[in-house]
Design a protein around this motif. Structure first.
Motif, PDB file in Angstrom:
ATOM      1  N   MET A  93     113.157  37.189  87.447  1.00  0.00           N
ATOM      2  CA  MET A  93     114.591  37.145  87.906  1.00  0.00           C
ATOM      3  C   MET A  93     114.858  37.228  89.249  1.00  0.00           C
ATOM      4  O   MET A  93     113.895  37.802  90.348  1.00  0.00           O
ATOM      5  CB  MET A  93     115.657  38.359  87.373  1.00  0.00           C
ATOM      6  CG  MET A  93     115.702  39.019  86.207  1.00  0.00           C
ATOM      7  SD  MET A  93     116.844  37.537  85.518  1.00  0.00           S
ATOM      8  CE  MET A  93     115.923  38.124  83.550  1.00  0.00           C
TER       9      MET A  93
ATOM     10  N   LEU B 250      99.660  37.779  93.649  1.00  0.00           N
ATOM     11  CA  LEU B 250     100.346  38.234  92.264  1.00  0.00           C
ATOM     12  C   LEU B 250     100.765  37.694  90.929  1.00  0.00           C
ATOM     13  O   LEU B 250     101.472  37.944  90.194  1.00  0.00           O
ATOM     14  CB  LEU B 250     102.275  37.946  93.187  1.00  0.00           C
ATOM     15  CG  LEU B 250     102.862  38.916  94.261  1.00  0.00           C
ATOM     16  CD1 LEU B 250     103.710  38.247  94.846  1.00  0.00           C
ATOM     17  CD2 LEU B 250     103.110  39.940  93.698  1.00  0.00           C
TER      18      LEU B 250
ATOM     19  N   HIS C  38     104.894  39.180  88.901  1.00  0.00           N
ATOM     20  CA  HIS C  38     105.788  38.565  90.654  1.00  0.00           C
ATOM     21  C   HIS C  38     106.577  38.609  90.254  1.00  0.00           C
ATOM     22  O   HIS C  38     107.245  38.406  89.189  1.00  0.00           O
ATOM     23  CB  HIS C  38     104.637  37.120  90.069  1.00  0.00           C
ATOM     24  CG  HIS C  38     104.812  36.345  89.287  1.00  0.00           C
ATOM     25  ND1 HIS C  38     105.588  35.984  88.812  1.00  0.00           N
ATOM     26  CD2 HIS C  38     103.546  36.271  87.898  1.00  0.00           C
ATOM     27  CE1 HIS C  38     105.511  35.572  87.363  1.00  0.00           C
ATOM     28  NE2 HIS C  38     104.055  35.677  87.206  1.00  0.00           N
ATOM     29  N   GLY C  39     107.984  37.411  91.016  1.00  0.00           N
ATOM     30  CA  GLY C  39     108.875  36.584  91.396  1.00  0.00           C
ATOM     31  C   GLY C  39     109.158  35.913  90.099  1.00  0.00           C
ATOM     32  O   GLY C  39     107.952  35.807  90.078  1.00  0.00           O
ATOM     33  N   SER C  40     110.208  34.979  90.995  1.00  0.00           N
ATOM     34  CA  SER C  40     110.533  33.740  90.374  1.00  0.00           C
ATOM     35  C   SER C  40     110.235  32.794  91.251  1.00  0.00           C
ATOM     36  O   SER C  40     109.656  31.174  90.809  1.00  0.00           O
ATOM     37  CB  SER C  40     112.566  33.786  90.291  1.00  0.00           C
ATOM     38  OG  SER C  40     112.851  34.004  91.847  1.00  0.00           O
ATOM     39  N   ALA C  41     109.230  33.397  92.288  1.00  0.00           N
ATOM     40  CA  ALA C  41     109.077  31.630  93.215  1.00  0.00           C
ATOM     41  C   ALA C  41     109.684  30.445  93.367  1.00  0.00           C
ATOM     42  O   ALA C  41     108.333  29.602  92.427  1.00  0.00           O
ATOM     43  CB  ALA C  41     106.896  31.869  92.241  1.00  0.00           C
TER      44      ALA C  41
ATOM     45  N   ASP D 254     109.650  28.359  95.906  1.00  0.00           N
ATOM     46  CA  ASP D 254     108.292  27.628  96.380  1.00  0.00           C
ATOM     47  C   ASP D 254     108.019  26.806  95.612  1.00  0.00           C
ATOM     48  O   ASP D 254     107.791  25.324  95.398  1.00  0.00           O
ATOM     49  CB  ASP D 254     108.485  28.816  97.219  1.00  0.00           C
ATOM     50  CG  ASP D 254     107.062  28.884  96.841  1.00  0.00           C
ATOM     51  OD1 ASP D 254     107.393  29.831  95.384  1.00  0.00           O
ATOM     52  OD2 ASP D 254     106.142  29.778  96.952  1.00  0.00           O
ATOM     53  N   ILE D 255     107.553  27.243  93.470  1.00  0.00           N
ATOM     54  CA  ILE D 255     106.426  26.792  92.864  1.00  0.00           C
ATOM     55  C   ILE D 255     106.817  26.311  91.637  1.00  0.00           C
ATOM     56  O   ILE D 255     106.198  25.382  90.554  1.00  0.00           O
ATOM     57  CB  ILE D 255     105.292  27.029  93.226  1.00  0.00           C
ATOM     58  CG1 ILE D 255     105.714  28.301  92.576  1.00  0.00           C
ATOM     59  CG2 ILE D 255     104.884  27.747  94.425  1.00  0.00           C
ATOM     60  CD1 ILE D 255     104.081  29.327  92.207  1.00  0.00           C
TER      61      ILE D 255
ATOM     62  N   ASN E 287     100.521  30.434  88.174  1.00  0.00           N
ATOM     63  CA  ASN E 287      99.642  31.077  87.797  1.00  0.00           C
ATOM     64  C   ASN E 287     100.034  32.103  86.468  1.00  0.00           C
ATOM     65  O   ASN E 287     101.060  33.395  86.910  1.00  0.00           O
ATOM     66  CB  ASN E 287      98.673  31.844  88.693  1.00  0.00           C
ATOM     67  CG  ASN E 287      97.743  32.885  87.911  1.00  0.00           C
ATOM     68  OD1 ASN E 287      97.901  32.791  86.829  1.00  0.00           O
ATOM     69  ND2 ASN E 287      96.724  33.411  89.289  1.00  0.00           N
TER      70      ASN E 287
HETATM   71  P1  ATP Z   1     112.163  36.420  93.789  1.00  0.00           P
HETATM   72  O1  ATP Z   1     113.035  36.782  95.415  1.00  0.00           O
HETATM   73  O2  ATP Z   1     112.251  36.479  92.498  1.00  0.00           O
HETATM   74  O3  ATP Z   1     110.967  38.244  94.759  1.00  0.00           O
HETATM   75  P2  ATP Z   1     110.047  35.381  96.486  1.00  0.00           P
HETATM   76  O4  ATP Z   1     109.077  34.477  96.072  1.00  0.00           O
HETATM   77  O5  ATP Z   1     110.197  36.194  97.024  1.00  0.00           O
HETATM   78  O6  ATP Z   1     110.956  35.556  94.649  1.00  0.00           O
HETATM   79  P3  ATP Z   1     107.832  35.980  94.276  1.00  0.00           P
HETATM   80  O7  ATP Z   1     108.231  35.071  93.335  1.00  0.00           O
HETATM   81  O8  ATP Z   1     107.083  37.483  94.058  1.00  0.00           O
HETATM   82  O9  ATP Z   1     108.610  36.008  95.456  1.00  0.00           O
HETATM   83  O10 ATP Z   1     106.518  35.303  94.954  1.00  0.00           O
HETATM   84  C1  ATP Z   1     105.919  35.517  96.375  1.00  0.00           C
HETATM   85  C2  ATP Z   1     104.621  34.344  96.393  1.00  0.00           C
HETATM   86  O11 ATP Z   1     104.226  34.133  96.057  1.00  0.00           O
HETATM   87  C3  ATP Z   1     105.796  32.883  95.970  1.00  0.00           C
HETATM   88  O12 ATP Z   1     105.080  31.986  97.583  1.00  0.00           O
HETATM   89  C4  ATP Z   1     105.185  32.630  95.430  1.00  0.00           C
HETATM   90  O13 ATP Z   1     105.057  31.147  95.100  1.00  0.00           O
HETATM   91  C5  ATP Z   1     103.926  33.364  95.336  1.00  0.00           C
HETATM   92  N1  ATP Z   1     103.523  33.509  93.762  1.00  0.00           N
HETATM   93  C6  ATP Z   1     104.161  34.344  92.487  1.00  0.00           C
HETATM   94  N2  ATP Z   1     104.326  34.581  91.873  1.00  0.00           N
HETATM   95  C7  ATP Z   1     102.889  33.195  90.954  1.00  0.00           C
HETATM   96  C8  ATP Z   1     102.230  33.211  90.841  1.00  0.00           C
HETATM   97  N3  ATP Z   1     102.772  33.322  89.164  1.00  0.00           N
HETATM   98  N4  ATP Z   1     101.591  32.003  90.626  1.00  0.00           N
HETATM   99  C9  ATP Z   1     101.459  31.547  91.383  1.00  0.00           C
HETATM  100  N5  ATP Z   1     102.274  31.492  93.071  1.00  0.00           N
HETATM  101  C10 ATP Z   1     102.485  32.806  92.923  1.00  0.00           C
END
Ligand code: ATP
Length: 374
Positions: free
Chosen positions: A73, A278, A298-301, A303-304, A311
């Motif tokens: 989310m 994560l 992990h969150g919604s990431a 950036d990717i 992953n």
């Molecule tokens: P949110 O606000 O939803 O928590 P966020 O970007 O603050 O999003 P995460 O989504 O946890 O937090 O991501 C933190 C970092 O880790 C980002 O740079 C993201 O690209 C990387 N990341 C998180 N999950 C994965 C994944 N499953 N595979 C590759 N990189 C990931």
């Protein structure tokens, strides 16, 4: 037959959940296992279209499921907090998912900050999920007399706090109330000891800071002692600062950690780093007699998102943890074994660990290991 609610959610959530679903389909094919999925389009898209986070009707439909599998989310278009509080926390409280279960296991082939140290990392963290300093009671006071009234409503109890503050001098003060109830401590600690017994573990480590926060964690310790005696399992008490140090220096000494909410939040991120990042960390929000929810850490990431770089292992392991928790142990073991084989081969690696394999290709590799006879 188990009915599973699926909430792909935002960002990379749908991408990683797609892979987890593929792997679940594969174990269904392999084993005599029947899962029926229903998707719920909760998340940013739904919120922006309708202004709604979760409806009562959705909660009622989810209540009829055996478990929920969730992606992530969060969305840059939505103010931080709205989806997390409105959906994730809402579901956690509605279904009273008082255990946050976080296996921290480092698989062969996964790079990590302790690389080369030959450390065995295989511990389970059981984090309390509803109390402690996360109950949202606090405020700010400027000089003079003030009174604040708070209410905390849980299924098992209701409590009202009247906080009267007489602040001398013209300064400003912020305060936050931490709450641990005997009921809240007992049920999560009991879950931890039951799990330790089932896994035939020899030691449960209780995390706290009882030397400074004597009231809340004093009560916590009393319950650890009661349950250690009941389950006849050795327990040790460790302060959170020492646990952080040992998790890096000698992670092999831990088998199962049971921790209040705040320290659990911090230590489990350290755990995620130890297990490769994560993208590798699964979790469950569990109510042993209700509806539990499983999601990658992990969150919604954003950036990717949409780039096929995510992953999917954390989401796939979360699906495995879901099967394990609802009693489908063999199917769960199939998933973990397939993930281990793929990681060990070092052939299918997403960008977070320096590889070039796309999200669906990693999922395909795990599916083919699930279906393989070897
Ligand atoms: P949110 O606000 O939803 O928590 P966020 O970007 O603050 O999003 P995460 O989504 O946890 O937090 O991501 C933190 C970092 O880790 C980002 O740079 C993201 O690209 C990387 N990341 C998180 N999950 C994965 C994944 N499953 N595979 C590759 N990189 C990931």
């Amino acid at each position: 037959m188990h009915k599973i609610g699926v909430i792909p959610g935002d960002g990379i959530g749908p991408e990683v959940i797609r892979e987890a679903r593929k792997v679940l389909d594969a174990v269904m094919e392999k084993r005599d296992l029947s899962l029926e999925f229903e998707e719920f389009p909760l998340g940013a898209g739904h919120y922006l279209q309708t202004g709604e986070t979760v409806s009562e009707e959705t909660l009622q439909r989810l209540a009829r499921k055996k478990a929920i599998l969730l992606g992530a989310m969060g969305d840059p278009r939505v103010k931080p907090g709205i989806l997390e509080k409105g959906i994730l926390l809402r579901l956690r409280f509605h279904f009273d998912q008082y255990v946050n279960l976080r296996p921290v296991r480092l698989y062969e082939g996964v790079p990590n900050p302790l690389a080369g140290k030959n450390k065995k990392i295989d511990m389970t963290v059981v984090r309390e999920n509803t109390e402690d300093f996360y109950v949202g009671l606090g405020g700010r006071v400027r000089g003079g007399l003030s009174k604040s009234a708070f209410e905390l409503i849980r299924r098992a109890y209701e409590v009202k706090f009247d906080v009267g503050i007489d602040l001398q001098n013209e300064t400003e003060l912020a305060f936050q109330i931490g709450v641990i109830s005997r009921h809240g401590a007992r049920r999560v600690i009991e879950y931890a000891f039951q799990l330790a017994k089932m896994k035939e573990l020899k030691l449960v480590t209780s995390v706290d800071k009882a030397n400074v926060l004597t009231e809340v964690y004093g009560l916590w310790r009393e319950e650890v002692d009661v349950l250690a005696a009941k389950y006849k399992i050795k327990r040790e008490f460790q302060y959170v600062d020492a646990v952080a140090l040992h998790m890096v220096r000698s992670p092999e000494r831990f088998q199962l950690l049971v921790t209040p909410n705040l320290f659990g939040d911090i230590l489990t991120d350290l755990g995620a780093a130890l297990q490769g990042g994560l993208g590798f960390a699964p979790s469950g929000n569990i109510n042993p007699s209700g509806v539990s929810m499983f999601e990658p850490v992990h969150g919604s990431a954003p950036d990717i998102a949409g780039k096929k770089k995510a992953n999917p292992v954390g989401a796939i392991l979360s699906a495995g943890l879901m099967l394990d928790t609802i009693g489908e142990k063999e199917a769960a073991a199939d998933i973990e074994r397939a993930v281990m084989q793929v990681l060990k081969s070092r052939k299918f690696r997403t960008a977070d660990i320096g590889g070039k394999t796309s999200t669906p290709k990693v999922g395909d590799a795990i599916v083919s290991r699930v279906l393989s006879r070897r």
